[in-house]
Design an enzyme around this catalytic site. Sequence first.
Site, PDB file in Angstrom:
ATOM      1  N   ASP A  67      79.450  29.149  71.857  1.00 26.41           N
ATOM      2  CA  ASP A  67      78.273  28.819  71.039  1.00 26.41           C
ATOM      3  C   ASP A  67      78.693  28.143  69.741  1.00 26.41           C
ATOM      4  OD1 ASP A  67      79.444  31.088  69.967  1.00 26.41           O
ATOM      5  OD2 ASP A  67      77.802  32.414  70.506  1.00 26.41           O
ATOM      6  N   ASN A 135      72.798  44.238  69.443  1.00 25.94           N
ATOM      7  CA  ASN A 135      71.563  44.288  70.245  1.00 25.94           C
ATOM      8  C   ASN A 135      71.821  43.896  71.707  1.00 25.94           C
ATOM      9  OD1 ASN A 135      71.975  41.553  70.096  1.00 25.94           O
ATOM     10  ND2 ASN A 135      70.127  41.084  68.920  1.00 25.94           N
ATOM     11  N   HIS A 137      73.517  41.198  72.751  1.00 25.72           N
ATOM     12  CA  HIS A 137      73.600  39.758  73.045  1.00 25.72           C
ATOM     13  C   HIS A 137      75.018  39.355  73.443  1.00 25.72           C
ATOM     14  CE1 HIS A 137      74.415  38.790  68.543  1.00 25.72           C
ATOM     15  NE2 HIS A 137      75.456  38.311  69.186  1.00 25.72           N
ATOM     16  N   GLU A 142      70.035  36.145  73.011  1.00 27.06           N
ATOM     17  CA  GLU A 142      69.401  37.279  72.348  1.00 27.06           C
ATOM     18  C   GLU A 142      68.477  38.016  73.313  1.00 27.06           C
ATOM     19  OE1 GLU A 142      70.448  38.118  69.548  1.00 27.06           O
ATOM     20  OE2 GLU A 142      70.249  36.619  67.961  1.00 27.06           O
TER      21      GLU A 142
HETATM   22  C1  GLP Z   1      78.196  36.538  67.278  1.00 25.79           C
HETATM   23  C2  GLP Z   1      78.723  35.635  68.384  1.00 25.79           C
HETATM   24  C3  GLP Z   1      79.004  36.411  69.637  1.00 25.79           C
HETATM   25  C4  GLP Z   1      79.811  37.652  69.285  1.00 25.79           C
HETATM   26  C5  GLP Z   1      78.998  38.567  68.401  1.00 25.79           C
HETATM   27  C6  GLP Z   1      79.713  39.836  68.023  1.00 25.79           C
HETATM   28  O1  GLP Z   1      76.826  36.664  67.272  1.00 25.79           O
HETATM   29  N1  GLP Z   1      77.844  34.568  68.702  1.00 25.79           N
HETATM   30  O2  GLP Z   1      79.701  35.577  70.555  1.00 25.79           O
HETATM   31  O3  GLP Z   1      80.172  38.329  70.458  1.00 25.79           O
HETATM   32  O4  GLP Z   1      78.703  37.849  67.211  1.00 25.79           O
HETATM   33  O5  GLP Z   1      80.579  39.584  66.959  1.00 25.79           O
HETATM   34  P1  GLP Z   1      81.643  40.590  66.409  1.00 25.79           P
HETATM   35  O6  GLP Z   1      82.769  40.570  67.360  1.00 25.79           O
HETATM   36  O7  GLP Z   1      82.008  40.042  65.060  1.00 25.79           O
HETATM   37  O8  GLP Z   1      80.988  41.919  66.304  1.00 25.79           O
END
Ligand code: GLP
Length: 239
Positions: A67, A135, A137, A142
Amino acid sequence: MNLHIFDTAEQIAVAVGNMMIEQLNEKPESVMGFATGASPVPTYKYLIKCFNEGKVSFKDMTTFNLDEYCDLPVEDKNSYFTFMHENLFNHIDVKEENVNFLNGNAEDSEAECVRYDNLIDEKKIDVQLLGIGQNGHIGFNEPADKFTKGSFKVQLTQSTIDANSIYFDENPMPHYALTMGTVSIMKSKKIILIATGASKADAIYGLVNGEITPNCPASILQVHPDVHIFMDKAAAAKL
Ligand code: GLP
């Protein structure tokens, strides 16, 4: 689903890193899907260490990232392009022409998503690395009424904005992003998801034991034939 529970994030990094290195040593031209966020950073550090020790080369690897934010210059410190270069790509021998990102600033985001999906379909991702949002995702898919399909432009939820805005100081956090869709992610041959910390415990419960529902997008992984979930004890606490 293959569940792997470890004591520390460093142990997870070694286990995940070794799985990726094994893949690259068996098939140097592997197509790897990478993720941003804090969860994969120790794994990226371990991959750099192994590269410096001559245990793996990335020179024939192709990459796709999950992304990218919209309306954020690609050179901004918070773009996922910058994140991946600072945390991995600048330190290994991957070729820049083999690195693929969604362009969050494309004028025609629909055409950009079609371009990306066509390229993924042509190359085929061998291993997709994922984190998970609080959440549930994955990428920026989402919670919603329906599972998403191919790449698309998404409006981020307040939960995601709250979780990620800690990284933004000068520029406000974007509220839109382009993301690979659920179907694009599910097409990957192997999926590795990393989750650490108590804030991920509910999402991990939904992913592993919950009903398969677009309200917890990660729950779709229950029907993928080759998924590995790497967790610390805090993230696994509700299983
Ligand atoms: C973001 C990214 C996701 C990632 C998520 C969790 O929203 N788009 O790809 O998995 O955060 O991030 P973290 O590993 O910092 O908790």
